[in-house]
Design an enzyme around this catalytic site. Structure first.
Site, PDB file in Angstrom:
ATOM      1  N   HIS A 403       0.821  -1.205   0.000  1.00 16.92           N
ATOM      2  CA  HIS A 403       0.000   0.000   0.000  1.00 16.92           C
ATOM      3  C   HIS A 403       0.858   1.260   0.000  1.00 16.92           C
ATOM      4  O   HIS A 403       0.338   2.384   0.013  1.00 16.92           O
ATOM      5  CB  HIS A 403      -0.922  -0.022   1.237  1.00 16.92           C
ATOM      6  CG  HIS A 403      -1.960   1.035   1.267  1.00 16.92           C
ATOM      7  ND1 HIS A 403      -1.887   2.136   2.098  1.00 16.92           N
ATOM      8  CD2 HIS A 403      -3.122   1.177   0.568  1.00 16.92           C
ATOM      9  CE1 HIS A 403      -2.953   2.900   1.927  1.00 16.92           C
ATOM     10  NE2 HIS A 403      -3.722   2.341   1.004  1.00 16.92           N
ATOM     11  N   LYS A 405       3.259   4.362  -1.135  1.00 21.46           N
ATOM     12  CA  LYS A 405       3.292   5.260  -2.297  1.00 21.46           C
ATOM     13  C   LYS A 405       4.633   5.980  -2.259  1.00 21.46           C
ATOM     14  O   LYS A 405       4.792   7.024  -1.612  1.00 21.46           O
ATOM     15  CB  LYS A 405       2.159   6.282  -2.236  1.00 21.46           C
ATOM     16  CG  LYS A 405       0.746   5.674  -2.043  1.00 21.46           C
ATOM     17  CD  LYS A 405       0.323   5.759  -0.620  1.00 21.46           C
ATOM     18  CE  LYS A 405      -1.151   5.528  -0.356  1.00 21.46           C
ATOM     19  NZ  LYS A 405      -1.795   4.425  -0.970  1.00 21.46           N
TER      20      LYS A 405
END
Length: 485
Positions: A403, A405
């Site tokens: 997850h 970034k």
């Protein structure tokens, strides 16, 4: 009866024509325009309702007029301070700043986010590393706590943080809490009342109610920020939820994420971002006093990391986060390492990756093998062939759900934030990223990336190109509506 049916058909046809004209006039992205036109024409009634509910670009409408006005008022008060500090940082600049001058200037000119030196930076991998540091920082708060999350759950870690916020509020610390009303449904009701009763000022960024439901659902505040006393902050991909913590016996899948802890002057723009959001959604206004923007001499910083904060959203004149990532890729000379849970990049990002790869830059992309949306996964896969042909290496994470970034460019700059590499983050969501111009930080994030791809399967280009026609057709069909996801 027959006449009435013909009248309805004629009226609907006129409505479709008007909606199509609205799409052409109002939608800037060519691919998004085609997607909306196709959906409206090919899916009767539902397509029109979908566009009118989700598709209208409120960046040009009155939805954020109040926010834009208040943001500008706040920015005027900070403009001189920001530009003066940026110039001072340049005067004592490291060589790395000169190499990324175009990136720095673009962000500064567009969003008034200056570079700032004299920062301590700590990368925090996964919830089990992030939450203990955040809790210690929250307990240190003396004047104020500003906290903002897309997802805040009513679970063990959520209640642990709520208890601390309540305790600090009772001590006299000013606690302000913004939550996204869609992502943080758990805050509604009892948790909200409990916080408010203890003196915590708590507001949803946009309350999701009845007629406004669809529009406000589409524009989400995806930021995840904690600020303590204007001197210390946390930002990144980790929401407040037990699923982000990988306990040895955790019942959920392994959750791989990245956050960053910042102490120093870079906190100023995160503070500015929070205050702009607060002045929009709350019932009182914050003004930039020394309590919220402490003078530089008050900081006790042991390091000299250079950081720049990038924030953008539906209220931004341009998609600054997208432009910053494009510029970073364009400036790359050797290597770009990208981790993103949602890869629906759009034409400009695909072109930037392809051009860089064809120019000899080694580009590696890490994406999830397991996702929370099969449709998004299918849309993502439809983009792989183009970048694989250019030489981009794609790795599919297998250990759990990635997850994070993040991006690392040439082992010199590290980007950590809340923005996914998709249309929603670039155009619809309120997002924020931190860019660290520092080889040590970049090396640490790079090492984490290479560790992650040990838990991933690399896509074989030849096998990918020879997949079944059925798979390709499904992915290309979903791609037609990918700008709408």
């Amino acid at each position: 009866m027959v006449i009435s049916w013909w009248i309805l058909q004629i009226l609907y046809a006129l409505l479709v024509i008007l909606v199509c004209l609205r799409i052409i006039y109002d939608t800037q992205s060519f691919s998004k325009t085609l997607a909306y036109l196709l959906f409206v024409v090919m899916v009767p009634v539902v397509g029109v309702i979908f566009y009118l509910s989700f598709g209208i670009n409120y960046r040009k409408r009155k939805m954020y007029t109040k926010k834009l006005v208040k943001d500008e008022e706040l920015s005027k008060q900070l403009r001189k301070q920001v530009l003066a500090y940026s110039q001072t940082t340049y005067m004592g600049a490291k060589a790395i700043l000169k190499d990324y001058k175009k990136l720095i200037n673009m962000i500064t000119s567009d969003s008034l986010s200056s570079i700032s030196a004299n920062n301590e930076v700590k990368l925090l991998f996964n919830g089990e590393k992030m939450f203990p540091e955040a809790i210690k920082a929250l307990k240190r708060a003396k004047h104020h706590i500003h906290i903002q999350f897309y997802i805040f759950e009513n679970d063990v870690i959520g209640n642990q943080i709520v208890d601390i916020l309540i305790e600090k509020a009772r001590e006299g610390v000013k606690v302000r809490f913004i939550y996204d009303d869609f992502g943080s449904k758990a805050v509604r009701g009892k948790m909200h009342k409990r916080l408010a009763a203890a003196g915590v000022k708590v507001f949803p960024f946009h309350r999701v109610i009845f007629i406004y439901f669809a529009n406000r659902l589409n524009y989400r505040n995806h930021r995840k920020i904690i600020i303590i006393d204007g001197q210390e902050a946390f930002v990144g991909g980790i929401n407040v939820s037990d699923k982000y913590i990988n306990y040895p016996d955790a019942p959920h899948m392994y959750w791989r994420d990245t956050h960053i802890q910042i102490k120093g002057h870079a906190v100023f723009f995160l503070q500015h971002t929070f205050m702009c959001d607060w002045n929009f959604c709350a019932q009182d206004n914050l003004v930039p006093t020394d309590d919220y923007f402490p003078p530089p001499e008050s900081f006790e910083i042991k390091d000299n990391k250079i950081v720049q904060i990038v924030a953008s959203g539906p209220d931004s004149p341009v998609p600054t986060i997208l432009y910053s990532l494009l510029q970073a890729i364009n400036l790359a000379k050797e290597e770009v390492l990208i981790t993103t849970p949602y890869f629906i990049p759009g034409e400009s990002m695909i072109e930037a990756l392809v051009v860089a790869a064809l120019g000899g830059v080694k580009i590696k992309l890490l994406v999830p093998g397991v996702s929370d949306s099969n449709i998004v996964n299918a849309a993502s896969r439809s983009y792989y062939a183009e970048i694989l042909r250019a030489g981009v290496e794609i790795y599919v994470y297998q250990k759990g759900f990635v997850h994070a970034k993040t991006m690392v460019v040439d082992g010199r700059i590290a980007i950590v934030g809340t923005a996914n590499m998709d249309y929603r983050s670039f155009d619809l969501n309120f997002e924020v990223n931190a860019i660290v111009y520092d080889e040590e930080t970049a090396a640490e994030l790079s090492a984490a990336f290479y560790q992650d791809i040990q838990e991933a399967d690399q896509i074989n280009p030849e096998q990918w190109f020879n997949r079944s026609k059925r798979s390709k057709l499904i992915e290309k069909t979903v791609r037609l509506v990918s700008p709408l996801l």
